[in-house]
Write a protein that holds these residues in place. Structure first.
Motif, PDB file in Angstrom:
ATOM      1  N   UNK A   1       3.145   5.953  -2.893  1.00 10.55           N
ATOM      2  CA  UNK A   1       4.299   6.746  -3.307  1.00 10.55           C
ATOM      3  C   UNK A   1       4.533   6.669  -4.817  1.00 10.55           C
ATOM      4  N   UNK A   2       4.264   5.518  -5.416  1.00 13.85           N
ATOM      5  CA  UNK A   2       4.394   5.415  -6.867  1.00 13.85           C
ATOM      6  C   UNK A   2       3.358   6.298  -7.557  1.00 13.85           C
ATOM      7  N   UNK A   3       2.164   6.353  -7.012  1.00 13.34           N
ATOM      8  CA  UNK A   3       1.141   7.246  -7.558  1.00 13.34           C
ATOM      9  C   UNK A   3       1.576   8.697  -7.458  1.00 13.34           C
ATOM     10  N   UNK A   4       2.170   9.075  -6.338  1.00 16.72           N
ATOM     11  CA  UNK A   4       2.680  10.437  -6.165  1.00 16.72           C
ATOM     12  C   UNK A   4       3.717  10.767  -7.228  1.00 16.72           C
ATOM     13  N   UNK A   5       4.631   9.854  -7.467  1.00 18.54           N
ATOM     14  CA  UNK A   5       5.706  10.094  -8.428  1.00 18.54           C
ATOM     15  C   UNK A   5       5.157  10.149  -9.854  1.00 18.54           C
ATOM     16  N   UNK A   6       4.273   9.234 -10.204  1.00 21.75           N
ATOM     17  CA  UNK A   6       3.772   9.171 -11.583  1.00 21.75           C
ATOM     18  C   UNK A   6       2.850  10.349 -11.901  1.00 21.75           C
TER      19      UNK A   6
ATOM     20  N   UNK B   1       0.824  -1.209   0.000  1.00 17.30           N
ATOM     21  CA  UNK B   1       0.000   0.000   0.000  1.00 17.30           C
ATOM     22  C   UNK B   1       0.860   1.262   0.000  1.00 17.30           C
ATOM     23  N   UNK B   2       1.910   1.294   0.801  1.00 17.48           N
ATOM     24  CA  UNK B   2       2.779   2.474   0.796  1.00 17.48           C
ATOM     25  C   UNK B   2       3.513   2.593  -0.538  1.00 17.48           C
ATOM     26  N   UNK B   3       3.907   1.467  -1.114  1.00 16.18           N
ATOM     27  CA  UNK B   3       4.541   1.517  -2.434  1.00 16.18           C
ATOM     28  C   UNK B   3       3.599   2.050  -3.492  1.00 16.18           C
ATOM     29  N   UNK B   4       2.333   1.636  -3.433  1.00 14.89           N
ATOM     30  CA  UNK B   4       1.342   2.116  -4.395  1.00 14.89           C
ATOM     31  C   UNK B   4       1.095   3.613  -4.238  1.00 14.89           C
TER      32      UNK B   4
ATOM     33  N   UNK C   1       9.040  15.574  -6.873  1.00 13.38           N
ATOM     34  CA  UNK C   1       8.082  14.558  -6.438  1.00 13.38           C
ATOM     35  C   UNK C   1       8.724  13.181  -6.398  1.00 13.38           C
ATOM     36  N   UNK C   2       9.611  12.906  -7.338  1.00 11.05           N
ATOM     37  CA  UNK C   2      10.288  11.610  -7.348  1.00 11.05           C
ATOM     38  C   UNK C   2      11.172  11.449  -6.119  1.00 11.05           C
ATOM     39  N   UNK C   3      11.920  12.462  -5.802  1.00  8.53           N
ATOM     40  CA  UNK C   3      12.797  12.402  -4.627  1.00  8.53           C
ATOM     41  C   UNK C   3      11.960  12.331  -3.353  1.00  8.53           C
ATOM     42  N   UNK C   4      10.872  13.113  -3.298  1.00 12.10           N
ATOM     43  CA  UNK C   4       9.987  13.076  -2.139  1.00 12.10           C
ATOM     44  C   UNK C   4       9.353  11.692  -1.984  1.00 12.10           C
ATOM     45  N   UNK C   5       8.927  11.097  -3.085  1.00 12.58           N
ATOM     46  CA  UNK C   5       8.338   9.763  -3.037  1.00 12.58           C
ATOM     47  C   UNK C   5       9.313   8.712  -2.551  1.00 12.58           C
TER      48      UNK C   5
END
Length: 103
Positions: free
Chosen positions: A35-40, A30-33, A47-51
């Motif tokens: 953060x991946x949503x945040x980056x994409x 769930x956390x991976x999903x 956003x990538x670095x924050x994710x």
């Protein structure tokens, strides 16, 4: 006549908790999903670095939580379903306990 006790092997795979990278599987995915949503969705370097930072911090926290108790989230979810106070019903006129199963 000596009788030996019957031994049944219990394999470790049947007793071990279902962990992924040392974390509870559902929480890690769930956390991976998230953060991946945040980056994409954001599609920029900030956003990538924050994710990546958020995901790394979450993985560290989830690993520490799973090290303390591999079923901590399930125990907590069951804990919050309990009432804060269960009154005693000592009279014969008290309403009976009603049991219902959740489906």
């Amino acid at each position: 006549m000596s009788q030996e006790l019957r031994r049944i092997p219990i394999h470790r795979a049947l007793n071990r908790p279902d962990l992924l990278a040392g974390c509870e599987r559902e929480l890690l995915l769930m956390t991976g999903l998230i953060t991946l949503t945040l980056v994409v969705v954001a599609l920029n370097w900030v956003a990538a670095i924050t994710g990546v930072v958020i995901w790394t911090a979450c993985v560290a926290g989830l690993r520490a939580m799973a090290k303390a108790d591999p079923f901590m989230s399930k125990v907590y979810l069951r804990h919050i379903k309990y009432k804060a106070f269960y009154p005693a019903h000592a009279t014969p006129f008290a309403p009976g306990a009603s049991h219902s199963r959740e489906k």
